[in-house]
Design a protein around this motif. Sequence first.
Motif, PDB file in Angstrom:
ATOM      1  N   SER A 146       2.567   1.668  -3.298  1.00 48.96           N
ATOM      2  CA  SER A 146       1.597   2.196  -4.254  1.00 48.96           C
ATOM      3  C   SER A 146       1.421   3.696  -4.078  1.00 48.96           C
ATOM      4  O   SER A 146       1.300   4.439  -5.057  1.00 48.96           O
ATOM      5  CB  SER A 146       0.247   1.490  -4.088  1.00 48.96           C
ATOM      6  OG  SER A 146       0.362   0.106  -4.361  1.00 48.96           O
ATOM      7  N   ARG A 147       1.428   4.154  -2.833  1.00 49.35           N
ATOM      8  CA  ARG A 147       1.309   5.593  -2.573  1.00 49.35           C
ATOM      9  C   ARG A 147       2.506   6.344  -3.142  1.00 49.35           C
ATOM     10  O   ARG A 147       2.356   7.410  -3.752  1.00 49.35           O
ATOM     11  CB  ARG A 147       1.180   5.838  -1.068  1.00 49.35           C
ATOM     12  CG  ARG A 147       1.155   7.318  -0.674  1.00 49.35           C
ATOM     13  CD  ARG A 147       0.046   8.075  -1.364  1.00 49.35           C
ATOM     14  NE  ARG A 147       0.124   9.511  -1.093  1.00 49.35           N
ATOM     15  CZ  ARG A 147      -0.523  10.417  -1.800  1.00 49.35           C
ATOM     16  NH1 ARG A 147      -1.298  10.064  -2.811  1.00 49.35           N
ATOM     17  NH2 ARG A 147      -0.414  11.696  -1.495  1.00 49.35           N
ATOM     18  N   LEU A 199       0.824  -1.207   0.000  1.00 46.19           N
ATOM     19  CA  LEU A 199       0.000   0.000   0.000  1.00 46.19           C
ATOM     20  C   LEU A 199       0.858   1.257   0.000  1.00 46.19           C
ATOM     21  O   LEU A 199       0.586   2.217  -0.735  1.00 46.19           O
ATOM     22  CB  LEU A 199      -0.934  -0.006   1.207  1.00 46.19           C
ATOM     23  CG  LEU A 199      -2.042  -1.062   1.197  1.00 46.19           C
ATOM     24  CD1 LEU A 199      -2.840  -1.012   2.499  1.00 46.19           C
ATOM     25  CD2 LEU A 199      -2.971  -0.866   0.003  1.00 46.19           C
TER      26      LEU A 199
END
Length: 208
Positions: A69-70, A66
């Motif tokens: 991905s950020r 996550l």
Amino acid sequence: MAEEPHSFFSVARVEAYTDAVFAIAATLLVLDLTTNTIGEVASDAELWTALAAMLPNLLSFVISFLLLSRLWVIHFQQFRELERADGVLLWINNVRLLFIVLIPFTTSLAAEYPDYVAGRVALPVNFFVAALLGHATWTWASAKGGHLLKEEAKQDAYRSARAGLSAVICGAVAAIVSPWVGSWGFLAYVFNGPLGSLLQRRAARQRA
């Protein structure tokens, strides 16, 4: 003797290479799950027990994916506004990618050695440095009157700068508290969006 012109490079080539490195790092993350084999099991109960033992690895994988991905989203937003690249930007980006490809390794440390300070700290520090270098990429691109930016991006360059800065601040908080709370420190990234909006509004008021 005439001064040699400054060398600029295609943003498309840099973006393609950067995307490939992000994709490889994301793929390598899951390999840590596949290399930790469950082994032989003789019943459903044993399988569930073995899967439960893998929960720390799975949690580290989800958190890292996550956050990775950020970082990619920030990279995507930045490079969408670039007109060209120069040697300085190339090397800032290359050093950032060094820390991107380290994420699978530091993720495995967080999963396997959570009882040790080095195991708890390595991953948050890794993300903090990667976010910091991402912010440095944009800072350089928007320097000198936005010398690497598209013309339409120069007026709102501060917006993307504040978005990257909020990720740096959240990463710093996560790294600072990680020796005591480990991966729970990544909850600081929950405030990334609100903090980025706050910084943008504050910058807009100062420019008004």
